[in-house]
Each structure stands twice: as structure tokens, then as C-alpha cells.
Design an enzyme around this catalytic site. Structure first.
Site, PDB file in Angstrom:
ATOM      1  N   LEU A  72     -22.534  55.959  -6.011  1.00 25.01           N
ATOM      2  CA  LEU A  72     -24.035  55.902  -6.505  1.00 25.01           C
ATOM      3  C   LEU A  72     -24.240  54.121  -6.832  1.00 25.01           C
ATOM      4  O   LEU A  72     -23.456  53.601  -7.639  1.00 25.01           O
ATOM      5  CB  LEU A  72     -24.162  56.549  -8.112  1.00 25.01           C
ATOM      6  N   GLU A 140      -5.050  42.238 -17.342  1.00 22.90           N
ATOM      7  CA  GLU A 140      -3.769  42.437 -18.265  1.00 22.90           C
ATOM      8  C   GLU A 140      -3.403  41.239 -18.837  1.00 22.90           C
ATOM      9  O   GLU A 140      -3.103  41.215 -19.969  1.00 22.90           O
ATOM     10  CB  GLU A 140      -2.939  43.128 -17.178  1.00 22.90           C
ATOM     11  N   ASP A 169      -3.983  46.734 -20.254  1.00 22.88           N
ATOM     12  CA  ASP A 169      -4.552  47.577 -19.487  1.00 22.88           C
ATOM     13  C   ASP A 169      -4.449  49.079 -20.084  1.00 22.88           C
ATOM     14  O   ASP A 169      -5.446  49.726 -20.796  1.00 22.88           O
ATOM     15  CB  ASP A 169      -4.322  47.696 -18.118  1.00 22.88           C
ATOM     16  N   GLN A 273      23.487  49.604 -35.271  1.00 21.78           N
ATOM     17  CA  GLN A 273      22.659  50.159 -36.348  1.00 21.78           C
ATOM     18  C   GLN A 273      23.508  50.078 -37.592  1.00 21.78           C
ATOM     19  O   GLN A 273      24.887  50.367 -37.434  1.00 21.78           O
ATOM     20  CB  GLN A 273      22.580  51.525 -36.046  1.00 21.78           C
TER      21      GLN A 273
HETATM   22  N1  COA Z   1     -23.923  50.398  -8.831  1.00 21.86           N
HETATM   23  C1  COA Z   1     -24.278  49.084  -8.672  1.00 21.86           C
HETATM   24  N2  COA Z   1     -23.758  48.253  -9.281  1.00 21.86           N
HETATM   25  C2  COA Z   1     -22.322  48.289  -9.888  1.00 21.86           C
HETATM   26  C3  COA Z   1     -21.933  49.673  -9.715  1.00 21.86           C
HETATM   27  C4  COA Z   1     -22.625  50.662  -9.231  1.00 21.86           C
HETATM   28  N3  COA Z   1     -22.182  51.839  -8.969  1.00 21.86           N
HETATM   29  N4  COA Z   1     -20.606  49.638 -10.483  1.00 21.86           N
HETATM   30  C5  COA Z   1     -20.498  48.274 -10.794  1.00 21.86           C
HETATM   31  N5  COA Z   1     -21.551  47.665 -10.470  1.00 21.86           N
HETATM   32  C6  COA Z   1     -21.922  46.039 -10.890  1.00 21.86           C
HETATM   33  C7  COA Z   1     -22.193  45.773 -12.221  1.00 21.86           C
HETATM   34  O1  COA Z   1     -23.202  46.314 -12.647  1.00 21.86           O
HETATM   35  C8  COA Z   1     -21.825  44.311 -12.141  1.00 21.86           C
HETATM   36  O2  COA Z   1     -23.285  43.621 -11.878  1.00 21.86           O
HETATM   37  P1  COA Z   1     -23.806  42.410 -12.560  1.00 21.86           P
HETATM   38  O3  COA Z   1     -22.680  41.377 -12.911  1.00 21.86           O
HETATM   39  O4  COA Z   1     -24.697  41.831 -11.505  1.00 21.86           O
HETATM   40  O5  COA Z   1     -24.437  42.981 -13.749  1.00 21.86           O
HETATM   41  C9  COA Z   1     -21.031  44.169 -11.146  1.00 21.86           C
HETATM   42  O6  COA Z   1     -20.947  45.169 -10.267  1.00 21.86           O
HETATM   43  C10 COA Z   1     -19.666  43.604 -11.514  1.00 21.86           C
HETATM   44  O7  COA Z   1     -18.963  44.252 -12.533  1.00 21.86           O
HETATM   45  P2  COA Z   1     -17.827  43.493 -13.383  1.00 21.86           P
HETATM   46  O8  COA Z   1     -17.406  44.656 -14.230  1.00 21.86           O
HETATM   47  O9  COA Z   1     -18.470  42.349 -14.114  1.00 21.86           O
HETATM   48  O10 COA Z   1     -16.874  43.152 -12.072  1.00 21.86           O
HETATM   49  P3  COA Z   1     -15.870  42.024 -11.725  1.00 21.86           P
HETATM   50  O11 COA Z   1     -15.071  42.513 -10.776  1.00 21.86           O
HETATM   51  O12 COA Z   1     -16.651  40.686 -11.626  1.00 21.86           O
HETATM   52  O13 COA Z   1     -14.763  41.830 -13.062  1.00 21.86           O
HETATM   53  C11 COA Z   1     -13.279  42.635 -14.758  1.00 21.86           C
HETATM   54  C12 COA Z   1     -13.799  42.788 -13.313  1.00 21.86           C
HETATM   55  C13 COA Z   1     -12.133  43.640 -14.803  1.00 21.86           C
HETATM   56  C14 COA Z   1     -12.765  41.441 -14.909  1.00 21.86           C
HETATM   57  C15 COA Z   1     -14.292  42.921 -15.647  1.00 21.86           C
HETATM   58  O14 COA Z   1     -14.919  44.179 -15.341  1.00 21.86           O
HETATM   59  C16 COA Z   1     -14.153  42.900 -17.049  1.00 21.86           C
HETATM   60  O15 COA Z   1     -13.804  42.033 -17.663  1.00 21.86           O
HETATM   61  N6  COA Z   1     -13.859  44.250 -17.544  1.00 21.86           N
HETATM   62  C17 COA Z   1     -14.032  44.437 -19.176  1.00 21.86           C
HETATM   63  C18 COA Z   1     -12.432  44.212 -19.556  1.00 21.86           C
HETATM   64  C19 COA Z   1     -11.470  44.928 -18.507  1.00 21.86           C
HETATM   65  O16 COA Z   1     -11.536  46.350 -18.460  1.00 21.86           O
HETATM   66  N7  COA Z   1     -10.612  44.386 -17.785  1.00 21.86           N
HETATM   67  C20 COA Z   1      -9.857  44.959 -16.756  1.00 21.86           C
HETATM   68  C21 COA Z   1      -8.739  45.571 -17.121  1.00 21.86           C
HETATM   69  S1  COA Z   1      -7.717  46.549 -15.907  1.00 21.86           S
END
Ligand code: COA
Length: 416
Positions: A72, A140, A169, A273
């Protein structure tokens, strides 16, 4: 057999590890978890670290079992409409986007609440709301550094070290799962949903609470007697890296066994222990230490703890780690062989309990994964393969009332 979370519908807007680990757990226990992914690409872990070209990577398959996949594009109007319909009929939305991404998509907490007041919105972020680093994206190891794990892990003469365990994570995902179940329980009585937020920094710190204990002890007395720096080394004003020391009141260390020169894992972890001192002496043939005042108390042993470990290593010299543990277990001594991943993968007990399990995947065949570490008397957790990208898109859209022509058009326009 019906599963406890059957009937709970979860919009799984998660990616990489922290969020998927949470929703996978809820899927194992019966929730209908719909993984929402961007058309054409999907969760980045589908293609990261692939071992078979063109096939979903183990990174993805091991964190997304028992889910359905819906593609989606939520940045299109049709995509937003579909998501709105899904929110209306779901119980929980879980996300771990970068800070602000859900809001930018147009789905603020206020808006979601309007669509479905019973909705629980559960988020993982690197840092908590209002934190001075709340805008940071986090992975992580970043979280391990921010949560106090790295500064206290490793050896005194080396740099801060991260753990192989996914403290930032999967650990955060587990915390979030507890938060979601709590919010569901609250909704049973109030009928209202709520926002549940867990930060990776907080979750790491929650597992490092004994190190915060140690900081306060250090501030008060200037030393930490269970660390290898005591009593011969020096302490600064911060909790040092403790190597392989036991973190509680029982001294312990990783000790070499037969073959350590060539086998990187020919070691056991040995714990002294307090009340097991006499059995330890008997096990290693040092009966003379049992009543020797220089050894009888933990305090008396402290200044020679590494000499004691050296004596035990001498005893271990002609024993493999498995032989050693087989002897020591008879003396009720807490210990374990240091197991490699290869040994764990083949371990018959882990296979029998379902903790290591073989799963069938439509494209890769069978693979090993870690099953539920939680065992129930009335629930058999069955681990199924992860979904292919968009595998369930059509059935989910049909369930939302879309007819085949509209579904075909949505595919054509790459909305799904
Ligand atoms: N349809 C359309 N857009 C989508 C989508 C979908 N189904 N799924 C994701 N996106 C978009 C988001 O809306 C976002 O857009 P925007 O930045 O223009 O608003 C974009 O994809 C990127 O999302 P983001 O999560 O910021 O991805 P990233 O690859 O840049 O960062 C992380 C990855 C993991 C660093 C970041 O998501 C994060 O810090 N998350 C929170 C902490 C976390 O969970 N860390 C990972 C642990 S494993």
C-alpha cells in the site's frame, strides 16, 4: 485450537527489527497481523543480506512469520482511503518509522482517534517524546550506546563494545508488546484506545539497571568489589567495563577448556556461588581450600579470585567444555558451555522444545528460525513462514469491500 489473541487485528506498519519482533510475537499468539509495505520494495530487510538471489532474506523471514502482507502506498489518496478503512476495523496500529513520519503521512494520533476511538497506536522510536534527541533516527547499536550498554560492556583496556543480543531492537519490540497487551486490557474496561510509546534508549536502559545501581554504589564507596578492577586495579568515577564478570553477587568468568587454542568457543562460564564453595573445591580437587580461612568467605577470596579461576582452568585443561559441564552439574555448580550458533542450531533440546524450529517458505524452502521463547500449558505456538511481498493484498482489499475491477485499477496505478 483457538489462540488467545484471535480476533485482534493489527496494522503492522513496522520495518527492520524492533517493530517486526513485536508484531511477530503477537501474530504467534493468534492476532491477525497485516504487514503494510510499500509496493515494489517492501520492508528493506527483504533484500538486505540476502543469501539466495531474488528471495526474501532470512533477516526478513525470521522476523515476520505468521503475518499477512498488504502492499500500500499510503502517500496516495487511494492509499490513505484504504488505510482509513483498515483503521476503522482494526484494534492496534504498530509503527517504527522515523520521528514524525506517521504525522507527515496524515495519520496523527488525533486523526486516528477520530477514525477509531478504540484504536491503540503503538510506536517505537529511538528516544522518547520530548527527549533532546527525539528527532534522531536510531538503529540497534546507536541505542546500545545511548542506553548505557556499550559503555559498560567489553574489557577495561578496550573501547565501548556492543552486544550481539538485540538489546535495542528485539528487546524494544518485546517491551512494546507488553505495552500493547496492557492497553488492550485497559480498553476492555474503558472502551478507549491509547498511545503506547517505547523508546529504544529506555528499553536498553531497562536491561542495564544493575549498571545504574553500580554507578550509585561507586559514587558512594569508590569501588565495586565484583568487578575485575577490584582490588588490584583502579576505578574512575564512572562504571567501568567489567569484562566477563558476573553482574550480581556471584563472581564468574569465562574459562578456557581443552582445545581453546584452535576452537574459538572451547570455553565455559563458571560461577562461584557463595554457598557452593565446598562443592567447587571437591569438583576441582582442592579440598584443602574448603576450611582454609583464606578462602572460606567470598570476601576472603576476592583478592585472589583470578588465581582461583586460573586453578580451575588448570583443572579444565584436559576436559572439553561439554565434559566439564557434565562433571560440574553433579556438584550443582551454575555453569554452561559457551555455545556457538552452529551448536545451537543442532541442539536436540532446543529443537524438541520448539525454540529452534524449521519453517517452510514458499520460495526459499525450509529455514531455521527461533520459535517462541514463551511456553504455555494451553497454547501450542505454531510458527509459519513469512508472507511474500503483497501476498495477501487482494484478499485484504476484498475484505474491505473493494471489487475485482477496483483492485485491478489500484494495482495498475501502483497504489497497492
Ligand atoms: N507508503 C508510502 N510511504 C511509506 C510507506 C508506505 N507504505 N512506508 C513508509 N513510508 C515512508 C514514510 O512515510 C517516510 O516518509 P517521509 O520521511 O517522507 O515522511 C519514509 O517512508 C521513510 O521512513 P523512515 O522510517 O524514516 O525510514 P528510514 O529508512 O529513513 O529510517 C529507521 C529507518 C529505522 C532509522 C527509522 O525508521 C527509525 O529511526 N525508526 C525508529 C526507531 C527504530 O525502530 N529503529 C530501527 C530499529 S530496527
Amino acid at each position: 485450537m483457538s489462540k488467545p489473541l484471535e480476533g485482534i487485528k493489527i496494522i503492522d506498519f513496522t520495518h527492520v527489527q524492533a517493530g517486526p519482533a513485536c508484531t511477530q510475537l503477537l501474530a504467534w499468539f493468534g492476532a491477525d497481523v497485516i504487514k503494510v509495505e510499500r509496493p515494489g520494495a517492501g520492508d528493506v530487510t527483504r533484500s538486505q543480506l540476502r543469501d539466495i538471489p531474488g528471495v526474501d532474506a532470512l533477516y526478513f523471514t525470521m522476523l515476520n512469520s505468521n503475518k499477512r502482507s498488504l502492499t500500500l502506498d499510503t502517500k496516495t489518496q487511494d492509499g490513505k482511503d484504504i488505510l482509513t478503512k483498515l483503521i476503522k476495523e482494526s484494534d492496534v496500529l504498530v509503527e517504527n518509522f522515523g520521528p514524525g513520519a506517521l504525522d507527515r503521512m496524515g495519520f496523527t494520533w488525533e486523526h486516528i482517534k477520530e477514525i477509531n476511538p478504540g484504536m491503540i497506536v503503538a510506536s517505537v522510536k529511538g528516544f522518547s517524546d520530548g527527549h533532546h534527541y527525539e528527532d534522531l533516527k536510531v538503529y540497534e547499536n546507536v541505542a546500545q550506546c545511548a542506553g548505557g550498554a556499550a559503555s559498560t560492556t567489553g574489557f577495561d583496556d578496550g573501547p565501548p563494545t556492543v552486544s550481539a543480543a538485540a538489546l535495542g531492537d528485539s528487546n524494544t519490540g518485546m517491551h512494546l508488546a507488553i505495552g500493547i497487551l496492557t492497553a488492550l486490557r485497559a480498553r476492555d474496561t474503558t472502551g478507549k484506545g491509547q498511545k503506547v510509546a517505547v523508546s529504544m534508549q529506555d528499553s536498553v536502559l531497562n536491561l542495564c539497571r544493575v549498571k545504574l545501581r553500580d554507578q550509585q554504589r561507586l559514587d558512594r564507596v569508590g569501588y565495586l568489589e565484583e568487578y575485575p578492577q577490584y582490588p588490584h586495579g583502579t576505578f574512575s568515577d564512572v562504571v567501568p567495563r567489567g569484562g566477563n564478570a558476573g553482574g550480581g553477587g556471584q563472581p564468574g568468568w569465562v574459562l578456557k577448556c581443552k582445545g581453546w587454542q584452535t576452537d574459538p568457543n572451547a570455553y565455559i562460564y563458571f560461577t562461584i556461588q557463595g554457598h557452593a564453595w565446598a562443592p567447587i573445591c571437591r569438583a576441582i580437587g582442592k579440598e584443602e581450600w574448603i576450611d582454609d580461612p583464606a578462602y572460606t568467605t567470598a570476601q576472603a577470596r576476592q583478592d585472589k579470585i583470578f588465581d582461583i579461576f586460573a586453578t580451575i582452568e588448570e583443572w579444565l585443561k584436559d576436559k572439553t567444555k561439554f565434559e566439564a559441564v557434565d562433571i560440574l552439574r553433579k556438584f550443582d555448580i551454575p555453569c554452561s558451555p559457551v555455545l556457538s550458533m552452529k551448536e545451537i542450531a543442532a541442539d536436540p533440546s532446543l529443537r524438541a522444545s520448539g525454540t529452534i524450529t524449521e519453517v517452510e517458505h514458499k520460495e526459499r524452502g525450509t529455514y531455521l528460525t527461533v520459535g517462541s521463547p514463551i511456553k504455555f500449558s494451553d497454547l501450542k505456538v505454531e510458527i509459519k513462514g513469512s508472507p511474500l511481498l503483497g501476498e495477501h493484498t487482494d484478499e485484504i482489499l476484498a475484505g474491505l469491500g473493494y471489487d475485482p475491477q477496483k483492485i485491478a485499477a489500484l494495482h495498475e496505478q501502483r497504489v497497492v
